[in-house]
Enzyme design. Structure first.
Site, PDB file in Angstrom:
ATOM      1  N   ASN A 128      34.978  -1.031  11.655  1.00 38.04           N
ATOM      2  CA  ASN A 128      35.993  -1.708  12.462  1.00 38.04           C
ATOM      3  C   ASN A 128      37.310  -0.973  12.240  1.00 38.04           C
ATOM      4  O   ASN A 128      37.913  -1.099  11.174  1.00 38.04           O
ATOM      5  CB  ASN A 128      36.084  -3.174  12.000  1.00 38.04           C
ATOM      6  CG  ASN A 128      37.253  -3.910  12.621  1.00 38.04           C
ATOM      7  OD1 ASN A 128      37.875  -3.436  13.575  1.00 38.04           O
ATOM      8  ND2 ASN A 128      37.562  -5.085  12.085  1.00 38.04           N
ATOM      9  N   TRP A 129      37.713  -0.204  13.235  1.00 36.33           N
ATOM     10  CA  TRP A 129      38.928   0.614  13.068  1.00 36.33           C
ATOM     11  C   TRP A 129      40.202  -0.209  13.208  1.00 36.33           C
ATOM     12  O   TRP A 129      41.283   0.300  12.966  1.00 36.33           O
ATOM     13  CB  TRP A 129      38.938   1.758  14.095  1.00 36.33           C
ATOM     14  CG  TRP A 129      37.984   2.881  13.781  1.00 36.33           C
ATOM     15  CD1 TRP A 129      36.996   2.878  12.821  1.00 36.33           C
ATOM     16  CD2 TRP A 129      37.944   4.169  14.397  1.00 36.33           C
ATOM     17  NE1 TRP A 129      36.346   4.077  12.812  1.00 36.33           N
ATOM     18  CE2 TRP A 129      36.903   4.905  13.781  1.00 36.33           C
ATOM     19  CE3 TRP A 129      38.665   4.784  15.419  1.00 36.33           C
ATOM     20  CZ2 TRP A 129      36.575   6.212  14.139  1.00 36.33           C
ATOM     21  CZ3 TRP A 129      38.339   6.086  15.785  1.00 36.33           C
ATOM     22  CH2 TRP A 129      37.312   6.790  15.143  1.00 36.33           C
ATOM     23  N   LYS A 130      40.075  -1.444  13.664  1.00 33.29           N
ATOM     24  CA  LYS A 130      41.248  -2.304  13.880  1.00 33.29           C
ATOM     25  C   LYS A 130      42.269  -1.565  14.774  1.00 33.29           C
ATOM     26  O   LYS A 130      41.862  -0.793  15.633  1.00 33.29           O
ATOM     27  CB  LYS A 130      41.838  -2.735  12.534  1.00 33.29           C
ATOM     28  CG  LYS A 130      40.758  -3.337  11.618  1.00 33.29           C
ATOM     29  CD  LYS A 130      41.284  -4.001  10.400  1.00 33.29           C
ATOM     30  CE  LYS A 130      40.109  -4.550   9.592  1.00 33.29           C
ATOM     31  NZ  LYS A 130      40.532  -5.284   8.420  1.00 33.29           N
ATOM     32  N   GLU A 145      32.960 -12.405   5.627  1.00 33.63           N
ATOM     33  CA  GLU A 145      34.106 -11.643   5.146  1.00 33.63           C
ATOM     34  C   GLU A 145      35.108 -12.587   4.483  1.00 33.63           C
ATOM     35  O   GLU A 145      35.879 -13.263   5.190  1.00 33.63           O
ATOM     36  CB  GLU A 145      34.801 -10.938   6.315  1.00 33.63           C
ATOM     37  CG  GLU A 145      33.925  -9.952   7.042  1.00 33.63           C
ATOM     38  CD  GLU A 145      34.753  -8.892   7.749  1.00 33.63           C
ATOM     39  OE1 GLU A 145      34.558  -7.716   7.439  1.00 33.63           O
ATOM     40  OE2 GLU A 145      35.603  -9.252   8.583  1.00 33.63           O
ATOM     41  N   GLY A 151      40.886  -5.705   3.055  1.00 34.52           N
ATOM     42  CA  GLY A 151      42.007  -4.775   2.906  1.00 34.52           C
ATOM     43  C   GLY A 151      42.743  -4.890   1.579  1.00 34.52           C
ATOM     44  O   GLY A 151      43.831  -4.336   1.426  1.00 34.52           O
ATOM     45  N   HIS A 206      36.969 -12.400  14.036  1.00 31.85           N
ATOM     46  CA  HIS A 206      37.471 -11.737  12.826  1.00 31.85           C
ATOM     47  C   HIS A 206      38.642 -12.566  12.278  1.00 31.85           C
ATOM     48  O   HIS A 206      39.421 -13.118  13.051  1.00 31.85           O
ATOM     49  CB  HIS A 206      37.913 -10.309  13.148  1.00 31.85           C
ATOM     50  CG  HIS A 206      38.224  -9.517  11.923  1.00 31.85           C
ATOM     51  ND1 HIS A 206      39.402  -9.669  11.222  1.00 31.85           N
ATOM     52  CD2 HIS A 206      37.499  -8.595  11.234  1.00 31.85           C
ATOM     53  CE1 HIS A 206      39.381  -8.868  10.162  1.00 31.85           C
ATOM     54  NE2 HIS A 206      38.235  -8.207  10.155  1.00 31.85           N
ATOM     55  N   GLU A 210      41.398 -11.759  11.162  1.00 36.05           N
ATOM     56  CA  GLU A 210      42.716 -11.343  11.646  1.00 36.05           C
ATOM     57  C   GLU A 210      42.997 -11.931  13.027  1.00 36.05           C
ATOM     58  O   GLU A 210      44.136 -12.242  13.364  1.00 36.05           O
ATOM     59  CB  GLU A 210      42.813  -9.804  11.648  1.00 36.05           C
ATOM     60  CG  GLU A 210      42.966  -9.283  10.221  1.00 36.05           C
ATOM     61  CD  GLU A 210      42.426  -7.894   9.981  1.00 36.05           C
ATOM     62  OE1 GLU A 210      42.185  -7.157  10.951  1.00 36.05           O
ATOM     63  OE2 GLU A 210      42.241  -7.547   8.804  1.00 36.05           O
ATOM     64  N   GLY A 214      36.213  -1.916   7.167  1.00 36.07           N
ATOM     65  CA  GLY A 214      37.495  -1.656   7.815  1.00 36.07           C
ATOM     66  C   GLY A 214      38.042  -0.309   7.386  1.00 36.07           C
ATOM     67  O   GLY A 214      37.665   0.740   7.910  1.00 36.07           O
ATOM     68  N   GLY A 215      38.921  -0.319   6.393  1.00 34.98           N
ATOM     69  CA  GLY A 215      39.639   0.882   5.955  1.00 34.98           C
ATOM     70  C   GLY A 215      38.737   2.092   5.714  1.00 34.98           C
ATOM     71  O   GLY A 215      39.085   3.206   6.105  1.00 34.98           O
ATOM     72  N   SER A 261      36.645  -4.904   1.796  1.00 37.75           N
ATOM     73  CA  SER A 261      36.819  -3.848   0.784  1.00 37.75           C
ATOM     74  C   SER A 261      35.529  -3.136   0.399  1.00 37.75           C
ATOM     75  O   SER A 261      35.346  -2.745  -0.757  1.00 37.75           O
ATOM     76  CB  SER A 261      37.525  -4.408  -0.460  1.00 37.75           C
ATOM     77  OG  SER A 261      38.832  -4.826  -0.130  1.00 37.75           O
TER      78      SER A 261
HETATM   79  P1  PGA Z   1      38.316  -3.709   4.862  1.00 37.46           P
HETATM   80  O1  PGA Z   1      38.188  -4.593   6.192  1.00 37.46           O
HETATM   81  O2  PGA Z   1      37.015  -2.975   4.689  1.00 37.46           O
HETATM   82  O3  PGA Z   1      39.483  -2.799   5.117  1.00 37.46           O
HETATM   83  O4  PGA Z   1      38.564  -4.660   3.723  1.00 37.46           O
HETATM   84  C1  PGA Z   1      36.996  -5.243   6.501  1.00 37.46           C
HETATM   85  C2  PGA Z   1      37.128  -5.984   7.809  1.00 37.46           C
HETATM   86  O5  PGA Z   1      38.173  -6.579   8.057  1.00 37.46           O
HETATM   87  O6  PGA Z   1      36.183  -5.983   8.640  1.00 37.46           O
END
Ligand code: PGA
Length: 253
Positions: free
Chosen positions: A12-14, A170, A176, A100, A102, A236-237, A215
């Site tokens: 997930n590149w956000k 999650e 993050g 998600h 976010e 994500g990251g 993470s």
């Molecule tokens: P992260 O994000 O790997 O940067 O913690 C995961 C996500 O939000 O899907």
């Protein structure tokens, strides 16, 4: 014994990625995958909407799927700035992430809205990756399983099957932050999700891919992927570069 569930490693590149760097990483990933042969898992990248078509073309023939990060619950109409599930499908997406944390936090999305989005995804022929997870305060209060149970009940549509739905656990506090739950905590939550899915969706609930996210990186992926009822990761990251993402995919080879 239930059949083995094929894992899914999803990036997930956000809101990250401009064309030149995004295309470079996508090409690197496709090249690395070609070199190592098809992995024993499904691989998915969910870039920002602006990069869906370029990445689709850059990764053609690589077996790496593309997906959206969100969709609207309606098919179309006066919804400025939104994107519909059928538009994602039309661009070559196979998946869309919905709910998600976010989106739930930044846009105040309720589980009811998440369910409408998942229904729209199903109607369009996309697989919905439906996210659930507790906040740090909820975990501290001992409410983790209850909160997740309610999110699952309210967010998953009636017609969810193992083919059209993926569930991602999650923990909000792990996203993050570099923090991850213990493998025991992940095992407890995933067992609880699996039993709820099985109760509600029977064989489909037993066969749904159940991802862990928060993470995940190359250094902890193998340990997390080995936990019972963990059938892959939402990353994500560490999905932003092929160098960071590939070692996570590799845990499934
Ligand atoms: P992260 O994000 O790997 O940067 O913690 C995961 C996500 O939000 O899907």
């Amino acid at each position: 014994m239930a059949a083995k569930i094929r894992p899914l490693i999803a990036g997930n590149w956000k809101m990250n990625g401009l064309k030149s760097a995004g295309l470079r990483e996508a090409r690197n990933l496709a090249r690395t995958m070609k070199k190592h042969g098809k992995p024993g898992c499904d691989v998915l990248v969910c870039p920002p909407a602006t990069l869906l078509a370029p990445l689709r073309d850059a990764m053609k023939g690589s077996h790496i799927a593309i997906g959206g990060q969100d969709c609207h619950g309606n098919e179309g109409g006066a919804h400025t700035g939104d994107i519909s599930a059928s538009m994602l499908k039309d661009t070559g997406c196979a998946y869309v992430i919905v709910g998600h944390s976010e989106r739930r936090a930044d846009h105040g999305e309720s589980s009811r809205e998440v369910r409408a989005k998942a229904e729209a995804a199903h109607r369009a022929g996309l697989r919905a990756i439906i996210c659930v997870g507790e906040t740090a305060a909820e975990r501290k209060r001992g409410q983790t399983l209850k909160v997740i149970g309610k999110q699952l009940a309210d967010s998953l549509p009636k017609g969810s099957t193992a083919k059209n739905t993926v569930v991602a656990y999650e923990p909000v506090w792990a996203i993050g932050t570099g923090l991850t739950p213990t493998v025991e905590d992940v095992a407890e939550v995933h067992a609880s999700i699996r039993s709820r899915l099985r109760r509600r969706f029977r064989d489909d609930g037993a066969a749904m891919q159940l991802l862990y996210g928060g993470s995940v990186k190359g250094s902890n992926a193998a340990e997390l992927m080995a936990v019972a009822n963990v059938n892959g990761a939402l990353v994500g990251g560490a999905s932003l570069t092929a160098a960071d993402f590939w070692p996570i995919v590799e845990t499934c080879i």
